[in-house]
Design a protein around this motif. Sequence first.
Motif, mmCIF file in Angstrom:
data_model
loop_
_atom_site.group_PDB
_atom_site.id
_atom_site.type_symbol
_atom_site.label_atom_id
_atom_site.label_comp_id
_atom_site.label_asym_id
_atom_site.label_seq_id
_atom_site.Cartn_x
_atom_site.Cartn_y
_atom_site.Cartn_z
ATOM 1 N N ILE A 158 4.757 6.045 -9.614
ATOM 2 C CA ILE A 158 3.761 7.087 -9.360
ATOM 3 C C ILE A 158 3.395 7.730 -10.692
ATOM 4 O O ILE A 158 4.271 8.210 -11.404
ATOM 5 C CB ILE A 158 4.289 8.138 -8.373
ATOM 6 C CG1 ILE A 158 4.481 7.505 -6.988
ATOM 7 C CG2 ILE A 158 3.316 9.309 -8.292
ATOM 8 C CD1 ILE A 158 5.026 8.465 -5.943
ATOM 9 N N ASP A 159 2.110 7.715 -11.005
ATOM 10 C CA ASP A 159 1.647 8.299 -12.261
ATOM 11 C C ASP A 159 1.451 9.805 -12.141
ATOM 12 O O ASP A 159 1.837 10.564 -13.020
ATOM 13 C CB ASP A 159 0.329 7.646 -12.679
ATOM 14 C CG ASP A 159 0.478 6.151 -12.933
ATOM 15 O OD1 ASP A 159 -0.506 5.417 -12.764
ATOM 16 O OD2 ASP A 159 1.590 5.719 -13.284
ATOM 17 N N CYS A 173 3.553 16.789 0.683
ATOM 18 C CA CYS A 173 2.916 15.477 0.794
ATOM 19 C C CYS A 173 3.951 14.436 0.395
ATOM 20 O O CYS A 173 4.388 14.394 -0.761
ATOM 21 C CB CYS A 173 1.691 15.384 -0.100
ATOM 22 S SG CYS A 173 0.976 13.726 -0.210
ATOM 23 N N ALA A 174 4.326 13.605 1.348
ATOM 24 C CA ALA A 174 5.322 12.568 1.096
ATOM 25 C C ALA A 174 4.650 11.210 0.997
ATOM 26 O O ALA A 174 3.872 10.830 1.886
ATOM 27 C CB ALA A 174 6.353 12.557 2.215
ATOM 28 N N ALA A 175 4.947 10.504 -0.078
ATOM 29 C CA ALA A 175 4.395 9.171 -0.291
ATOM 30 C C ALA A 175 5.428 8.125 0.094
ATOM 31 O O ALA A 175 6.611 8.262 -0.218
ATOM 32 C CB ALA A 175 3.991 8.989 -1.744
ATOM 33 N N SER A 176 4.965 7.077 0.763
ATOM 34 C CA SER A 176 5.861 5.997 1.156
ATOM 35 C C SER A 176 5.115 4.665 1.076
ATOM 36 O O SER A 176 3.899 4.635 0.917
ATOM 37 C CB SER A 176 6.398 6.221 2.567
ATOM 38 O OG SER A 176 5.332 6.223 3.502
ATOM 39 N N GLY A 177 5.872 3.585 1.209
ATOM 40 C CA GLY A 177 5.259 2.263 1.143
ATOM 41 C C GLY A 177 5.847 1.453 0.011
ATOM 42 O O GLY A 177 6.934 1.741 -0.480
ATOM 43 N N LYS A 183 12.269 11.803 -3.642
ATOM 44 C CA LYS A 183 11.655 11.733 -2.319
ATOM 45 C C LYS A 183 10.182 11.354 -2.380
ATOM 46 O O LYS A 183 9.519 11.279 -1.343
ATOM 47 C CB LYS A 183 11.798 13.083 -1.606
ATOM 48 C CG LYS A 183 13.233 13.483 -1.313
ATOM 49 C CD LYS A 183 13.273 14.820 -0.569
ATOM 50 C CE LYS A 183 14.700 15.209 -0.228
ATOM 51 N NZ LYS A 183 14.755 16.522 0.473
ATOM 52 N N ASN A 184 9.653 11.125 -3.579
ATOM 53 C CA ASN A 184 8.218 10.831 -3.738
ATOM 54 C C ASN A 184 7.369 11.874 -3.008
ATOM 55 O O ASN A 184 6.405 11.526 -2.305
ATOM 56 C CB ASN A 184 7.889 9.426 -3.232
ATOM 57 C CG ASN A 184 8.348 8.340 -4.183
ATOM 58 O OD1 ASN A 184 8.516 8.584 -5.383
ATOM 59 N ND2 ASN A 184 8.580 7.152 -3.663
ATOM 60 N N THR A 185 7.738 13.100 -3.166
ATOM 61 C CA THR A 185 7.076 14.196 -2.456
ATOM 62 C C THR A 185 6.560 15.234 -3.436
ATOM 63 O O THR A 185 7.249 15.574 -4.403
ATOM 64 C CB THR A 185 8.038 14.844 -1.456
ATOM 65 O OG1 THR A 185 8.456 13.861 -0.499
ATOM 66 C CG2 THR A 185 7.373 15.990 -0.721
ATOM 67 N N GLN A 238 0.833 -1.196 0.000
ATOM 68 C CA GLN A 238 0.000 0.000 0.000
ATOM 69 C C GLN A 238 0.868 1.246 0.000
ATOM 70 O O GLN A 238 2.085 1.178 0.137
ATOM 71 C CB GLN A 238 -0.916 0.000 1.236
ATOM 72 C CG GLN A 238 -1.921 -1.142 1.228
ATOM 73 C CD GLN A 238 -2.866 -1.070 0.049
ATOM 74 O OE1 GLN A 238 -3.377 -0.010 -0.291
ATOM 75 N NE2 GLN A 238 -3.095 -2.202 -0.618
ATOM 76 N N VAL A 239 0.195 2.384 -0.159
ATOM 77 C CA VAL A 239 0.875 3.671 -0.193
ATOM 78 C C VAL A 239 0.349 4.531 0.942
ATOM 79 O O VAL A 239 -0.862 4.649 1.123
ATOM 80 C CB VAL A 239 0.643 4.375 -1.536
ATOM 81 C CG1 VAL A 239 1.283 5.754 -1.534
ATOM 82 C CG2 VAL A 239 1.196 3.527 -2.684
ATOM 83 N N GLN A 240 1.259 5.104 1.698
ATOM 84 C CA GLN A 240 0.888 6.028 2.758
ATOM 85 C C GLN A 240 1.281 7.442 2.358
ATOM 86 O O GLN A 240 2.355 7.651 1.790
ATOM 87 C CB GLN A 240 1.574 5.667 4.083
ATOM 88 C CG GLN A 240 1.138 4.329 4.671
ATOM 89 C CD GLN A 240 1.826 3.155 3.993
ATOM 90 O OE1 GLN A 240 3.028 3.189 3.746
ATOM 91 N NE2 GLN A 240 1.073 2.103 3.705
ATOM 92 N N LEU A 241 0.404 8.393 2.661
ATOM 93 C CA LEU A 241 0.649 9.796 2.348
ATOM 94 C C LEU A 241 0.643 10.599 3.644
ATOM 95 O O LEU A 241 -0.291 10.481 4.438
ATOM 96 C CB LEU A 241 -0.420 10.332 1.398
ATOM 97 C CG LEU A 241 -0.587 9.592 0.065
ATOM 98 C CD1 LEU A 241 -1.721 10.215 -0.741
ATOM 99 C CD2 LEU A 241 0.700 9.617 -0.729
ATOM 100 N N VAL A 242 1.667 11.416 3.821
ATOM 101 C CA VAL A 242 1.762 12.282 4.988
ATOM 102 C C VAL A 242 1.855 13.720 4.514
ATOM 103 O O VAL A 242 2.809 14.097 3.827
ATOM 104 C CB VAL A 242 2.973 11.919 5.859
ATOM 105 C CG1 VAL A 242 3.080 12.878 7.039
ATOM 106 C CG2 VAL A 242 2.863 10.480 6.353
ATOM 107 N N GLU A 243 0.868 14.512 4.900
ATOM 108 C CA GLU A 243 0.812 15.914 4.501
ATOM 109 C C GLU A 243 1.287 16.800 5.640
ATOM 110 O O GLU A 243 1.151 16.457 6.815
ATOM 111 C CB GLU A 243 -0.622 16.292 4.136
ATOM 112 C CG GLU A 243 -1.202 15.467 3.018
ATOM 113 C CD GLU A 243 -2.710 15.452 3.041
ATOM 114 O OE1 GLU A 243 -3.321 15.059 2.032
ATOM 115 O OE2 GLU A 243 -3.291 15.829 4.067
#
Length: 122
Positions: free
Chosen positions: A31-32, A22-26, A75-77, A1-6
């Motif tokens: 990422i589209d 907003c950083a995505a992790s998991g 950083k997927n951010t 899964q993907v977690q997003l932290v804003e």
Amino acid sequence: QVQLVESGGGLVQPGGSLRLSCAASGSIFSIDSMGWYRQAPGKQRELVAFITNRVITDYTDSVKGRFTISRDIAKNTVYLEMNSLKPEDTAVYYCRVIAAILSRPGVSDIYWGQGTQVTVSS
């Protein structure tokens, strides 16, 4: 899964600035696109801006020239730089990411952050 932290919301005076992150992790395969939506009290959630994996961006008309979306791929951010803020920008801002996970690399799903409050008031 993907977690997003804003992060980055808060109270600001009219004409002020804020920067949302907003950083995505998991277990991310790819990422589209990444984007920001907002929802004001009593209103529907609306798209604010998005950026694709080819760095194509678009904005809702009301924020053009004031908001800038950008992305740090490493950083997927995703960031939303908000300038010249107006009271009508007051809303909960949500990060949205369309991504594929490692266990299903051919399938992209939509993921939402928990939301961050932006209040523009004197």
